[in-house]
Structure formats: C-alpha cells, structure tokens
Design a protein around this motif. Structure first.
Motif, PDB file in Angstrom:
ATOM      1  N   THR A 181     -19.378   0.968  28.382  1.00 44.77           N
ATOM      2  CA  THR A 181     -19.364   0.240  29.649  1.00 44.77           C
ATOM      3  C   THR A 181     -20.622  -0.614  29.734  1.00 44.77           C
ATOM      4  O   THR A 181     -21.723  -0.144  29.437  1.00 44.77           O
ATOM      5  N   ARG A 212     -22.944  -3.388  32.049  1.00 40.47           N
ATOM      6  CA  ARG A 212     -23.232  -3.875  33.411  1.00 40.47           C
ATOM      7  C   ARG A 212     -24.035  -5.175  33.354  1.00 40.47           C
ATOM      8  O   ARG A 212     -24.561  -5.545  32.329  1.00 40.47           O
ATOM      9  N   ARG A 223     -19.169  -6.537  35.316  1.00 41.29           N
ATOM     10  CA  ARG A 223     -19.049  -5.419  34.388  1.00 41.29           C
ATOM     11  C   ARG A 223     -17.990  -5.725  33.333  1.00 41.29           C
ATOM     12  O   ARG A 223     -17.132  -6.587  33.515  1.00 41.29           O
ATOM     13  N   GLU A 253     -15.859  -3.685  29.709  1.00 42.36           N
ATOM     14  CA  GLU A 253     -15.631  -2.514  28.872  1.00 42.36           C
ATOM     15  C   GLU A 253     -15.394  -2.988  27.445  1.00 42.36           C
ATOM     16  O   GLU A 253     -14.635  -3.937  27.212  1.00 42.36           O
TER      17      GLU A 253
END
Length: 373
Positions: A297, A299, A335, A337
């Motif tokens: 993940t 940010r 964000r 992934e």
C-alpha cells in the motif's frame, strides 16, 4: 528556434539558476550551461552547521560537509566567471528534512531524507527563489532526463542505469518539471561528467562522490536522532512472530526491515527483522521467508502518468533494487496498491515505491504500514 534546454529564446538571453552543491555533478552542470552560452547563476544552500550538530566540525572522506562544499561551490563559480549566491535555508531544512527524518525513525520507519530534501527545500523553496531571480529554468546535477510527451514534460530515467537517480525524484510535480532541467541525464558514465569539469579546469574535477546522508557526515545517524527524538532510541524487546522474547535491543533507530546483522541473538537459524513496533517498542524477527511481500500500500502518491486507474508497471521498493514487474491500482485520494508478480524481501515502511513504464517515471509514493505477505 528553441535552445539546448528547449526554451524558445536564444541561450544568451536565457537565465538558468544552477543548484551548486560543491560536488562535481552540479559543478559540471554549471560549466556545461556556461559553455553553451546560457546566462548562468549559481546558488548554494546553507542547510546545516556541522559543528553545531555535535560533529566537532570534522568530516570523513566521501561525505558531504557544509563548510567545505560551500567553499568548493564558490571556487567553481569564480573559475567559471558566474555570479554565485549562498542562501540560508537552515530553518526550512531542519523543519522539513531533519525533523521529519527523526520522526520517521521514531515511528519505526526507514526514511529517505534525500527525497524530502528534493521535495521541499530544493524543488519547492529553491525553485521559487530561482523564479525571483528572473530565471527561465532551474538546473540540477541529477542523473535523470526530462522528455516531452503528448501531455507535456515527462520524467525519465537517467541514461546510465548505474547512476540513475529517478527513485529520489518521484515526488517532482508536473508544474516543477515545466521549470526544471537536468543537463547530465543523458551522460552514459561519470567519466563524461568529470571530463567536462576537467575541460574547464574546475577545482572539483577529481572530488570524490559523497556516500552518506549529507547532514550526518560522521555516519552516526542514530546519535542525531537521539538528540532530536530521545524516545526513538529507548531499549526494548526482540521477539519472534509468536511474541516470545529472544533478547533486547538498543532502540528501534538501529534496525530496519530485512536486517540480519547486529541482532545479538547468538546461535540458531538465521533471523531477520520482519517488523518494527513503535507502540510496543519491540523488534520482531523471523526466518528469511517471512520477509516476502507481494502487496504494497502506497500513500501520498505523486502521479505523473495518464488517466489509467489500473495498469502494468515496474516498481522499485528500494533505491538499490532493480524495477520489478507489478500491477498498479490507483485508489481514491492519493493512495495506490501495488501487487508484485513475485514477492520482494525487505519492503519497509517509510521507503519509497516508485512506478515506471520503461524509461518513464509514472510517479510514486511512500510505503504505508499496511503490509501483507
């Protein structure tokens, strides 16, 4: 007709501010632009005072050293016959780089201060100063390239894979790319850069590259963090993944994900740091196969690509790693992934995850705490 920097005016009428660190890369950048006929202005940033940080004013070889580097930059500017200014950015550097560096360690992360410096002091503050000086562009000695695509300027890897610095510039925005130039990005070796410096008889032509964090010239970053954030170096437990206490550690600041040496756990099968827990103050260790991470993940993503929400990319999860194939899914907000084709070892919170498609940098962000094997 555009000039060598892609600006629609004669070189002699194009003012370029060069960020001069006192090293051979930025010095060669200034020399090359001067040689090409540009109106070059050198600017060096006073970022920290070595003596005031407990180093006694002494610097090791192959490190940055504020006083000497400023002296070297001034000597280069004199040799080239260009104006040179030294600007005091110590307060901003302490706030935006050093304090955040210490905070990141206190949170059990592994920070990259060079990215923070480029993101704030250099490409935010210095870029604004360059415009105040009437510049048409700000040039640096980074080994990256700036190309023009259908949507405007694009950030590309440096031509020399061994010196490519694109990982450290992922946070560069589109607006900043409009103004930035990287004259050394097409160089195929450091020898080419040194040849430029030697051709102009610059005093730094043979100066060695710095290898450590610039504001930690003695290499003891743990002592710096202790001065800024004493709680970050409090001792605690070393535990296995089941929570069994195996030993004691000297403070989270001394450890990073994937570390094997320095654990002091004696014999037995090899163990690696697999997690740092700032809330409990524990270092968690496990076998090597516990380090594999295939889902990351990210940010605070800076996006330089198109409108795609899901696409095939290559990613770097550390500056020393080659790009690895993955699928990138852009999420709401800033964000994303990343799902790697093959698990990567040692994915650490606080490091950068940078996205590529071939030579182009699509952006990147900071690896968030959520990690799953």
């Amino acid at each position: 007709m555009t000039n060598a920097l892609g600006i629609d005016k004669p070189a002699c009428a194009t003012r370029v501010v060069v960020a001069m660190s006192g090293g051979v890369d930025s010095s060669a950048t200034a020399a090359l632009l001067k040689e090409q006929g540009f109106d070059v202005v050198g600017v060096t940033l006073q970022l920290y005072d070595v003596a005031s940080m407990g180093h006694g004013g002494a610097c090791r070889p192959n490190t940055c050293c504020a006083g000497k580097d400023i002296h070297d930059a001034r000597a280069v500017a004199d040799a080239l016959g260009i104006p040179h200014y030294v600007l005091d950015y110590e307060a901003a550097f302490r706030r935006d780089v050093m304090e955040r560096f210490a905070d990141s360690y206190a949170a059990g992360e592994t920070p990259i201060p060079c990215v923070l410096c480029n993101q704030t002091v250099k490409f935010r503050d210095l870029l604004g100063t360059a415009k105040d000086l009437g510049a048409d562009a700000l040039a640096t000695g980074h080994y990256v390239r700036r190309g023009m695509g259908a949507g405007g300027p694009e950030l590309l890897k440096g031509a020399d894979p061994a010196r490519d610095q694109s990982y450290f510039l992922f946070a560069t925005t589109r607006e900043q790319l409009d103004f930035l130039r990287f004259p050394l990005g097409g160089m195929m070796s450091k020898d080419e850069t040194r040849a430029i410096a030697a051709r102009h008889n610059l005093p730094v032509a043979a100066k060695r590259d710095s290898q450590d964090i610039c504001f930690v010239p003695d290499g003891d970053y743990a002592s710096l963090v202790e001065r800024l954030r004493p709680d970050a170096v409090r001792p605690g437990e070393i535990v296995d993944r089941a929570g069994k206490v195996l030993g004691r550690h000297r403070g989270l600041v001394h450890y990073t994900i994937g570390q094997r040496k320095g654990l002091g756990l004696g014999g037995g099968p090899p163990l690696y740091v697999v997690a740092l827990e700032p809330d409990t103050g524990r270092v968690v260790v496990g076998p090597k196969d516990a380090l594999g991470c295939s889902r990351v993940t990210v940010r605070d993503v800076n996006w330089l690509g198109g409108a795609e929400r899901e696409l095939r990319v290559e990613v770097r999860v550390r500056s020393t790693r080659p790009p690895a194939p993955a699928v990138l899914r852009r999420l709401d907000g800033d964000r994303a992934e990343v799902v790697l084709d093959q698990p990567e070892d040692g994915v650490a919170t606080g490091q950068a995850c940078v996205f590529y498609q071939g030579e182009r940098v699509l952006g990147g962000g900071w690896i968030a705490p959520a990690r799953s094997p």
